[in-house]
Design a protein around this motif. Structure first.
Motif, short mmCIF file in Angstrom:
data_model
loop_
_atom_site.label_atom_id
_atom_site.label_comp_id
_atom_site.label_asym_id
_atom_site.label_seq_id
_atom_site.Cartn_x
_atom_site.Cartn_y
_atom_site.Cartn_z
N ALA A 26 0.81 -1.21 0.00
CA ALA A 26 0.00 0.00 0.00
C ALA A 26 0.85 1.26 0.00
O ALA A 26 0.47 2.28 -0.54
CB ALA A 26 -0.92 -0.02 1.22
N SER A 27 2.04 1.20 0.65
CA SER A 27 2.89 2.38 0.75
C SER A 27 3.85 2.52 -0.43
O SER A 27 4.63 3.46 -0.48
CB SER A 27 3.70 2.33 2.05
N SER A 28 3.81 1.61 -1.39
CA SER A 28 4.74 1.68 -2.52
C SER A 28 4.45 2.88 -3.41
O SER A 28 5.32 3.37 -4.11
CB SER A 28 4.67 0.39 -3.34
N GLY A 29 3.19 3.35 -3.40
CA GLY A 29 2.84 4.53 -4.18
C GLY A 29 2.53 4.26 -5.63
O GLY A 29 2.29 5.20 -6.39
N SER A 30 2.51 3.02 -6.08
CA SER A 30 2.21 2.73 -7.47
C SER A 30 0.73 2.88 -7.72
O SER A 30 -0.10 2.72 -6.82
CB SER A 30 2.67 1.31 -7.82
N GLY A 31 0.38 3.23 -8.98
CA GLY A 31 -1.02 3.39 -9.34
C GLY A 31 -1.22 4.53 -10.33
O GLY A 31 -0.28 5.20 -10.74
N LEU A 32 -2.48 4.74 -10.72
CA LEU A 32 -2.83 5.74 -11.72
C LEU A 32 -3.09 7.10 -11.08
O LEU A 32 -3.47 7.18 -9.90
CB LEU A 32 -4.06 5.30 -12.50
N ALA A 33 -2.89 8.15 -11.88
CA ALA A 33 -3.19 9.51 -11.44
C ALA A 33 -3.78 10.30 -12.61
O ALA A 33 -3.32 10.18 -13.74
CB ALA A 33 -1.94 10.21 -10.91
N LEU A 34 -4.79 11.10 -12.31
CA LEU A 34 -5.44 11.95 -13.30
C LEU A 34 -5.05 13.40 -13.04
O LEU A 34 -5.16 13.88 -11.91
CB LEU A 34 -6.96 11.80 -13.23
N GLY A 35 -4.60 14.09 -14.10
CA GLY A 35 -4.21 15.49 -13.96
C GLY A 35 -5.08 16.39 -14.83
O GLY A 35 -5.43 16.03 -15.95
N VAL A 36 -5.41 17.56 -14.30
CA VAL A 36 -6.14 18.59 -15.04
C VAL A 36 -5.35 19.88 -14.91
O VAL A 36 -5.02 20.29 -13.79
CB VAL A 36 -7.57 18.77 -14.49
N ARG A 37 -5.07 20.50 -16.05
CA ARG A 37 -4.22 21.70 -16.04
C ARG A 37 -4.89 22.85 -16.77
O ARG A 37 -5.71 22.66 -17.67
CB ARG A 37 -2.87 21.43 -16.71
N GLY A 38 -4.49 24.05 -16.38
CA GLY A 38 -4.83 25.26 -17.12
C GLY A 38 -3.54 26.02 -17.36
O GLY A 38 -2.80 26.29 -16.41
N TRP A 206 7.20 26.97 -27.33
CA TRP A 206 6.02 27.37 -26.54
C TRP A 206 6.43 27.41 -25.08
O TRP A 206 6.93 26.43 -24.53
CB TRP A 206 4.89 26.37 -26.71
N ILE A 207 6.24 28.56 -24.44
CA ILE A 207 6.46 28.71 -23.00
C ILE A 207 5.09 28.77 -22.34
O ILE A 207 4.25 29.60 -22.72
CB ILE A 207 7.27 29.96 -22.68
N GLN A 208 4.86 27.90 -21.34
CA GLN A 208 3.52 27.79 -20.75
C GLN A 208 3.57 27.78 -19.23
O GLN A 208 3.88 26.74 -18.63
CB GLN A 208 2.82 26.53 -21.24
N PRO A 209 3.27 28.88 -18.59
CA PRO A 209 3.02 28.85 -17.15
C PRO A 209 1.59 28.40 -16.88
O PRO A 209 0.69 28.67 -17.68
CB PRO A 209 3.24 30.31 -16.73
N GLY A 210 1.38 27.72 -15.77
CA GLY A 210 0.02 27.24 -15.49
C GLY A 210 -0.13 26.65 -14.11
O GLY A 210 0.77 26.76 -13.25
N VAL A 211 -1.27 26.01 -13.88
CA VAL A 211 -1.59 25.36 -12.60
C VAL A 211 -2.10 23.95 -12.89
O VAL A 211 -2.85 23.74 -13.85
CB VAL A 211 -2.66 26.15 -11.83
N ARG A 212 -1.69 22.98 -12.06
CA ARG A 212 -2.13 21.60 -12.25
C ARG A 212 -2.78 21.06 -10.97
O ARG A 212 -2.29 21.28 -9.86
CB ARG A 212 -0.93 20.70 -12.59
N LEU A 213 -3.89 20.35 -11.17
CA LEU A 213 -4.52 19.57 -10.11
C LEU A 213 -4.33 18.10 -10.46
O LEU A 213 -4.70 17.66 -11.55
CB LEU A 213 -6.01 19.90 -10.02
N GLN A 214 -3.75 17.35 -9.54
CA GLN A 214 -3.52 15.92 -9.77
C GLN A 214 -4.19 15.09 -8.69
O GLN A 214 -4.07 15.38 -7.50
CB GLN A 214 -2.03 15.60 -9.82
N ILE A 215 -4.91 14.06 -9.15
CA ILE A 215 -5.64 13.18 -8.23
C ILE A 215 -5.13 11.76 -8.41
O ILE A 215 -5.17 11.20 -9.51
CB ILE A 215 -7.15 13.22 -8.51
N ARG A 216 -4.64 11.18 -7.33
CA ARG A 216 -4.21 9.78 -7.37
C ARG A 216 -5.44 8.88 -7.28
O ARG A 216 -6.25 9.01 -6.37
CB ARG A 216 -3.25 9.47 -6.21
N LEU A 217 -5.60 7.99 -8.26
CA LEU A 217 -6.79 7.13 -8.33
C LEU A 217 -6.61 5.86 -7.51
O LEU A 217 -5.51 5.46 -7.19
CB LEU A 217 -7.07 6.79 -9.79
#
Length: 217
Positions: A26-38, A206-217
């Motif tokens: 459980a503590s290995s941290g492996s798994g999927l993650a979904l990211g949403v960025r602007g 392309w230079i892109q500043p932004g913000v990301r929200l990431q959710i570990r599934l």
């Protein structure tokens, strides 16, 4: 010892032996993650020789989604899709025009302090880019399309770990690309496509500043 108390004791002993292995998994941290960025895309350079990227597409407002797999809590590999909306710098108040820039590819990211509240991360990747420009309206509509590879990009960000599964934070990316295919359609004529000659290809950034929200599934 009778069979009746022996069986519950055996089950409890096996459970205690299995608990450390389950906790480690459980503590290995492996798994999927979904990211949403602007992101806000700033073009630098030429789309092709004599064709300014900012005048062709302009600055973009670019939402992005990405899906990553974490091998552990530090290292992840994933794919992304970005859809940028813009108005070229070359447009005037009397000219109706709009542009779109689509980017997709793969990223490899490394998170330096995934257990901390402040977690910096660094990533690299490659991809493909498709840009389009429309000027005017039917029946006087002109279209331009450009396609080519994102030869390489790097991004750096800082996550604020709100929970063990949710993180949000700023980032900045820079990508180096080159268009190789050009298509054009003027009014109601058939669309024409050509390969851009080698001596007319140009590198752009392309230079892109932004913000990301990431959710570990």
């Amino acid at each position: 010892m009778t069979a009746r108390p022996f069986i519950p004791s055996l089950v409890m002993s096996l459970s205690l032996l299995a608990a450390p292995a389950l906790a480690q998994e459980a503590s290995s941290g492996s798994g999927l993650a979904l990211g949403v960025r602007g992101a806000y895309g700033i073009p630098v350079g030429d789309a092709a020789e004599g064709m300014s990227l900012s005048e062709t597409f302009g600055n973009t407002v670019a939402p992005q989604v990405d899906l990553s797999y974490f091998f552990n809590r530090h290292l992840s590999l994933g794919g992304y899709f970005q859809y940028g909306i813009a108005k070229p710098d070359g447009c005037t108040d009397t000219t109706e025009c709009s542009s779109r820039v689509l980017r997709f590819g793969v990223d490899l990211d490394y998170h330096f302090a995934p257990e901390g509240f402040v977690s910096p991360w660094l990533g690299v990747g490659v991809g493909y880019e498709m840009g389009s420009l429309k000027v005017g309206n039917d029946p006087t509509l002109a279209k331009l399309g450009l396609k080519g590879f994102d030869l390489g990009h790097a991004h750096f960000g800082v996550d604020l770990q709100l929970t063990r599964s949710i993180a949000v934070g700023p980032y900045i990316s820079a990508s180096l690309g080159q268009y190789s295919d050009l298509s054009a359609q003027v009014f109601e004529e058939p669309e024409r496509s050509i390969d851009i000659p080698s001596d007319q290809k140009s590198l752009h950034v392309w230079i892109q500043p932004g913000v990301r929200l990431q959710i570990r599934l």
